[in-house]
Write a protein that holds these residues in place. Structure first.
Motif, PDB file in Angstrom:
ATOM      1  N   ILE A 130       0.849  -1.187   0.000  1.00  0.00           N
ATOM      2  CA  ILE A 130       0.000   0.000   0.000  1.00  0.00           C
ATOM      3  C   ILE A 130       0.888   1.242   0.000  1.00  0.00           C
ATOM      4  N   GLY A 131       0.793   1.996  -1.071  1.00  0.00           N
ATOM      5  CA  GLY A 131       1.522   3.255  -1.169  1.00  0.00           C
ATOM      6  C   GLY A 131       0.798   4.364  -0.427  1.00  0.00           C
ATOM      7  N   ASP A 132       1.438   5.501  -0.348  1.00  0.00           N
ATOM      8  CA  ASP A 132       0.893   6.633   0.415  1.00  0.00           C
ATOM      9  C   ASP A 132      -0.435   7.147  -0.137  1.00  0.00           C
ATOM     10  N   ILE A 144       3.767   0.926  -8.878  1.00  0.00           N
ATOM     11  CA  ILE A 144       4.293  -0.097  -7.957  1.00  0.00           C
ATOM     12  C   ILE A 144       4.336  -1.450  -8.664  1.00  0.00           C
ATOM     13  N   ALA A 145       3.284  -1.784  -9.428  1.00  0.00           N
ATOM     14  CA  ALA A 145       3.258  -3.057 -10.148  1.00  0.00           C
ATOM     15  C   ALA A 145       4.404  -3.155 -11.151  1.00  0.00           C
ATOM     16  N   ILE A 146       4.704  -2.065 -11.823  1.00  0.00           N
ATOM     17  CA  ILE A 146       5.821  -2.064 -12.767  1.00  0.00           C
ATOM     18  C   ILE A 146       7.120  -2.374 -12.034  1.00  0.00           C
ATOM     19  N   LEU A 180       9.039   1.461  -1.138  1.00  0.00           N
ATOM     20  CA  LEU A 180       9.989   2.544  -0.913  1.00  0.00           C
ATOM     21  C   LEU A 180       9.309   3.883  -1.163  1.00  0.00           C
ATOM     22  N   PRO A 181       9.676   4.905  -0.382  1.00  0.00           N
ATOM     23  CA  PRO A 181       9.047   6.215  -0.587  1.00  0.00           C
ATOM     24  C   PRO A 181       9.464   6.806  -1.941  1.00  0.00           C
TER      25      PRO A 181
END
Length: 182
Positions: free
Chosen positions: A38-40, A94-96, A67-68
């Motif tokens: 889960i990203g920001d 993120i998937a890439i 990673l941020p």
């Protein structure tokens, strides 16, 4: 071995608000079969749900924070500048990255625009993509998280909610559930 789930906020909001069934989401989370990436941007979107506190503790135990980085920038060539701030585009970025790292993951996307990007521009990731409704079918047929009755109940709740999905997609997954024997 756990598999990573990279999902936009629509998946979480479906359970938390659209069908008001956070317990169904908690079953997936507590199955320990998945880590949730889960990203920001997505995190900020799901935190807006008044039911988020009901899953927060469980989710924090199986959450992997990427990673941020502004992952939306990765898909910027496909979109405009204002579009990269959306959660769907964060999860595509993120998937890439996860694909390039050789990670095994499930990409849950429901919106047609982002799905089209994957299908037309990022075909190597396409086989990892499903929607919320399809993933619920997998939670019965493949992962044995739900029993048949519960999976069908969730899909019917979705059909009768404000969650936007065409009825024939739900019917297709219901047919798959009838045909599988976990």
């Amino acid at each position: 071995m756990t598999k990573e789930i990279i999902s936009d906020s629509t998946f979480y909001i479906c359970f938390l608000d659209d069908i008001n069934y956070p317990e169904g989401l908690k079953k997936i989370i507590n199955s320990r079969k998945f880590k949730f990436v889960i990203g920001d941007v997505v995190e900020n979107e799901i935190k807006k749900s008044s039911n988020y506190p009901l899953i927060k503790s469980d989710l924090s135990k199986v959450r992997e924070k990427p990673l941020p980085f502004n992952y939306g920038e990765i898909v910027r060539p496909f979109l405009g500048i204002s579009e990269i701030k959306k959660g769907e585009h964060e999860v595509i970025g993120i998937a890439i990255v996860y694909h390039l790292k050789g990670k095994d993951f499930i990409l849950i996307l429901d919106e047609d625009g982002p799905r089209g990007i994957i299908e037309k521009k990022l075909s190597r990731i396409k086989s990892k993509m499903t929607g919320t409704v399809g993933f619920i079918g997998r939670c019965y047929c493949w992962y044995l998280i739900y029993n048949k009755e519960e999976a069908i109940n969730i899909l019917e709740r979705i059909r009768n909610s404000k969650f936007r999905v065409q009825s024939h997609i739900i019917d297709k997954v219901l047919h798959e559930i009838e045909g599988c024997s976990p």
